[in-house]
Design a protein around this motif. Sequence first.
Motif, PDB file in Angstrom:
ATOM      1  N   ALA A  75     -50.875 -28.172  65.253  1.00  7.48           N
ATOM      2  CA  ALA A  75     -50.480 -26.924  65.901  1.00  7.48           C
ATOM      3  C   ALA A  75     -50.429 -25.802  64.874  1.00  7.48           C
ATOM      4  CB  ALA A  75     -49.119 -27.093  66.564  1.00  7.48           C
ATOM      5  N   THR A  76     -50.664 -24.586  65.342  1.00  6.32           N
ATOM      6  CA  THR A  76     -50.553 -23.411  64.490  1.00  6.32           C
ATOM      7  C   THR A  76     -49.222 -22.729  64.771  1.00  6.32           C
ATOM      8  OG1 THR A  76     -52.943 -23.060  64.427  1.00  6.32           O
ATOM      9  CG2 THR A  76     -51.542 -21.176  63.889  1.00  6.32           C
ATOM     10  N   ARG A  77     -48.435 -22.564  63.719  1.00  5.79           N
ATOM     11  CA  ARG A  77     -47.112 -21.956  63.842  1.00  5.79           C
ATOM     12  C   ARG A  77     -47.130 -20.575  63.214  1.00  5.79           C
ATOM     13  NH1 ARG A  77     -43.617 -26.660  61.115  1.00  5.79           N
ATOM     14  NH2 ARG A  77     -42.083 -24.975  61.049  1.00  5.79           N
ATOM     15  N   ARG A  78     -46.714 -19.580  63.967  1.00  2.00           N
ATOM     16  CA  ARG A  78     -46.643 -18.213  63.465  1.00  2.00           C
ATOM     17  C   ARG A  78     -45.380 -18.032  62.624  1.00  2.00           C
ATOM     18  NH1 ARG A  78     -43.440 -14.077  64.488  1.00  2.00           N
ATOM     19  NH2 ARG A  78     -44.218 -11.928  64.281  1.00  2.00           N
ATOM     20  N   ILE A  79     -45.491 -17.226  61.544  1.00  2.00           N
ATOM     21  CA  ILE A  79     -44.304 -16.823  60.802  1.00  2.00           C
ATOM     22  C   ILE A  79     -44.420 -15.334  60.496  1.00  2.00           C
ATOM     23  CG2 ILE A  79     -45.297 -17.518  58.543  1.00  2.00           C
ATOM     24  CD1 ILE A  79     -42.331 -18.343  57.818  1.00  2.00           C
ATOM     25  N   GLY A  80     -43.458 -14.575  60.988  1.00  2.00           N
ATOM     26  CA  GLY A  80     -43.486 -13.121  60.835  1.00  2.00           C
ATOM     27  C   GLY A  80     -42.914 -12.681  59.501  1.00  2.00           C
ATOM     28  N   LYS A  92     -51.433 -25.137  55.272  1.00  2.00           N
ATOM     29  CA  LYS A  92     -51.248 -26.467  55.863  1.00  2.00           C
ATOM     30  C   LYS A  92     -49.893 -27.024  55.448  1.00  2.00           C
ATOM     31  CE  LYS A  92     -53.548 -30.885  56.658  1.00  2.00           C
ATOM     32  NZ  LYS A  92     -54.750 -31.718  56.392  1.00  2.00           N
ATOM     33  N   LEU A  93     -49.131 -27.484  56.439  1.00  2.00           N
ATOM     34  CA  LEU A  93     -47.800 -28.031  56.201  1.00  2.00           C
ATOM     35  C   LEU A  93     -47.851 -29.550  56.066  1.00  2.00           C
ATOM     36  CD1 LEU A  93     -45.809 -25.886  58.794  1.00  2.00           C
ATOM     37  CD2 LEU A  93     -46.119 -25.469  56.342  1.00  2.00           C
ATOM     38  N   LEU A 111     -49.347 -23.091  59.181  1.00  2.00           N
ATOM     39  CA  LEU A 111     -48.466 -21.923  59.235  1.00  2.00           C
ATOM     40  C   LEU A 111     -49.309 -20.661  59.049  1.00  2.00           C
ATOM     41  CD1 LEU A 111     -45.370 -21.416  59.463  1.00  2.00           C
ATOM     42  CD2 LEU A 111     -45.350 -21.224  56.964  1.00  2.00           C
ATOM     43  N   MET A 112     -49.247 -19.751  60.023  1.00  2.00           N
ATOM     44  CA  MET A 112     -50.053 -18.536  59.966  1.00  2.00           C
ATOM     45  C   MET A 112     -49.147 -17.317  59.787  1.00  2.00           C
ATOM     46  SD  MET A 112     -53.008 -17.160  59.937  1.00  2.00           S
ATOM     47  CE  MET A 112     -54.103 -18.449  60.580  1.00  2.00           C
ATOM     48  N   PRO A 113     -49.223 -16.628  58.650  1.00  2.00           N
ATOM     49  CA  PRO A 113     -48.404 -15.428  58.450  1.00  2.00           C
ATOM     50  C   PRO A 113     -48.865 -14.278  59.326  1.00  2.00           C
ATOM     51  CG  PRO A 113     -49.883 -15.764  56.589  1.00  2.00           C
ATOM     52  CD  PRO A 113     -50.031 -16.966  57.468  1.00  2.00           C
ATOM     53  N   ASP A 114     -47.883 -13.584  59.904  1.00  5.17           N
ATOM     54  CA  ASP A 114     -48.138 -12.409  60.746  1.00  5.17           C
ATOM     55  C   ASP A 114     -47.353 -11.240  60.160  1.00  5.17           C
ATOM     56  OD1 ASP A 114     -48.717 -10.600  62.729  1.00  5.17           O
ATOM     57  OD2 ASP A 114     -47.330 -11.472  64.184  1.00  5.17           O
ATOM     58  N   LYS A 151     -50.800 -15.767  45.251  1.00 11.67           N
ATOM     59  CA  LYS A 151     -51.077 -16.506  46.486  1.00 11.67           C
ATOM     60  C   LYS A 151     -50.476 -17.906  46.430  1.00 11.67           C
ATOM     61  CE  LYS A 151     -54.985 -18.132  49.324  1.00 11.67           C
ATOM     62  NZ  LYS A 151     -55.002 -19.570  48.992  1.00 11.67           N
ATOM     63  N   VAL A 152     -50.602 -18.562  45.289  1.00 13.20           N
ATOM     64  CA  VAL A 152     -50.036 -19.908  45.126  1.00 13.20           C
ATOM     65  C   VAL A 152     -48.537 -19.890  45.384  1.00 13.20           C
ATOM     66  CG1 VAL A 152     -49.558 -21.747  43.471  1.00 13.20           C
ATOM     67  CG2 VAL A 152     -51.824 -20.705  43.553  1.00 13.20           C
ATOM     68  N   GLN A 153     -47.847 -18.907  44.809  1.00 11.14           N
ATOM     69  CA  GLN A 153     -46.398 -18.872  44.982  1.00 11.14           C
ATOM     70  C   GLN A 153     -46.021 -18.444  46.402  1.00 11.14           C
ATOM     71  OE1 GLN A 153     -44.134 -16.487  42.198  1.00 11.14           O
ATOM     72  NE2 GLN A 153     -42.289 -17.696  42.545  1.00 11.14           N
ATOM     73  N   TRP A 154     -46.806 -17.568  47.016  1.00 10.10           N
ATOM     74  CA  TRP A 154     -46.563 -17.217  48.418  1.00 10.10           C
ATOM     75  C   TRP A 154     -46.644 -18.468  49.309  1.00 10.10           C
ATOM     76  CZ3 TRP A 154     -44.582 -13.913  51.681  1.00 10.10           C
ATOM     77  CH2 TRP A 154     -44.431 -12.577  51.338  1.00 10.10           C
ATOM     78  N   GLU A 155     -47.667 -19.275  49.107  1.00  8.86           N
ATOM     79  CA  GLU A 155     -47.808 -20.483  49.921  1.00  8.86           C
ATOM     80  C   GLU A 155     -46.614 -21.417  49.727  1.00  8.86           C
ATOM     81  OE1 GLU A 155     -51.638 -22.047  48.879  1.00  8.86           O
ATOM     82  OE2 GLU A 155     -52.663 -20.814  50.369  1.00  8.86           O
ATOM     83  N   MET A 156     -46.142 -21.519  48.490  1.00  5.91           N
ATOM     84  CA  MET A 156     -44.973 -22.357  48.226  1.00  5.91           C
ATOM     85  C   MET A 156     -43.742 -21.833  48.953  1.00  5.91           C
ATOM     86  SD  MET A 156     -45.419 -23.168  44.153  1.00  5.91           S
ATOM     87  CE  MET A 156     -43.948 -24.188  44.092  1.00  5.91           C
ATOM     88  N   PHE A 157     -43.565 -20.506  48.935  1.00  5.07           N
ATOM     89  CA  PHE A 157     -42.374 -19.945  49.590  1.00  5.07           C
ATOM     90  C   PHE A 157     -42.464 -20.075  51.106  1.00  5.07           C
ATOM     91  CE2 PHE A 157     -39.730 -16.519  51.346  1.00  5.07           C
ATOM     92  CZ  PHE A 157     -38.512 -16.895  50.801  1.00  5.07           C
TER      93      PHE A 157
END
Length: 386
Positions: free
Chosen positions: A2-7, A37-38, A44-47, A333-339
């Motif tokens: 599933a794709t989960r949105r995160i605002g 990918k979780l 997880l898709m950033p919005d 980008k690496v650290q953004w994905e981690m957060f």
Amino acid sequence: MATRRIGIIMNGVTGRMGMNQHLIRSIIAIREQGGVKLPDGDVLMPDPILVGRNAQKIEALARAHGITRWSTDLESCLRNQEDEIYFDAQTTKQRYESVSAAIRAGKHIYCEKPTATDTQEALALAVQARQAGIKHGVVQDKLFLPGLLKLKRVIDSGFFGRILSVRGEFGYWVFEGDWQPGQRPSWNYRQEDGGGIIVDMVCHWRYVLANLFGEVQALSCLGATHIPERVDEQGQPYASTADDAAYATFELAGGIIAHFNSSWCVRVYRDELLSIQVDGTHGSAVAGLRECKVQSRVNTPKAVWNPDIPNPIDFYANWQDVPDNAIFENAFKVQWEMFLKHVACDTPFPWDLLAGARGVQVAELGLRSWQERRWVDVPDLAAELS
């Protein structure tokens, strides 16, 4: 799957760093790759919603990158329960009030460093975040540079034996703005606007040293304002009231000595804008932004001081490249994905607002050391967090 949105509320992304590194090369790049990918297989898709004071700039930026949401009203953005994360890349002087408001609104916090203009405010943010029970993180991008990732690999291998010292050289010539435009914003050179290289760069050196070698226990710092007048973005001359160079020595846990020269008034004669040399009993390394080279004790030439003859040794010849052995992505980008994964599924993320406060503390003590012309001890802030 599933794709989960995160605002994500992104404040201050019309500036150079916020736009290029955080928006374009991180969040937009993550969206273009199909999200993060979780561990459970979901994506997880950033919005993002872009927030700024200049409506024309923020709308143009959003339109240029296919982002439908933008606003000049931070307060209304913080009221939106569907946006979980607040990100701040504003100038340092604006950060405390905005981050505090986001914490009160229950948002998870991710922000640039320095997290505040002084230690008291930076620590207050860490206390507020802990009391609110939110997740929080601070950008520590240098840790994810290819050169420093390779250096960390060398450290973890035991290659150095006992590490003795660390020497860092950072900087480049920032044009004064008269005959060529400067590469950095003019506020960087005004103390009253939160500028200064000690405030900016010593925060970086603190987390690099703490994560690779040992926590900073004491420091001695000398700042300088080498260029007393510059020309701003409107072509107007102004007085440089902030330091544009810093020469700092750090005493680390375990007895390692580190020294960093940081300057916006130096012409580069090295491979990269940042160079870090580490010397140990069994070997040495030189790391930059992307590359890392090592020399073991069996490959170390036997130098002899003799200025009366031409140097017979090619000192560059006995160093070896540390191979990539991995694909390195943009450090931000690496650290953004981690957060994002930390917020979504509670994976580890150790670089929180307390780490940010420690960076501000070391920078502030660097300014005090310069003012008082003495060594300064660095107290542990953790005890003040309760």
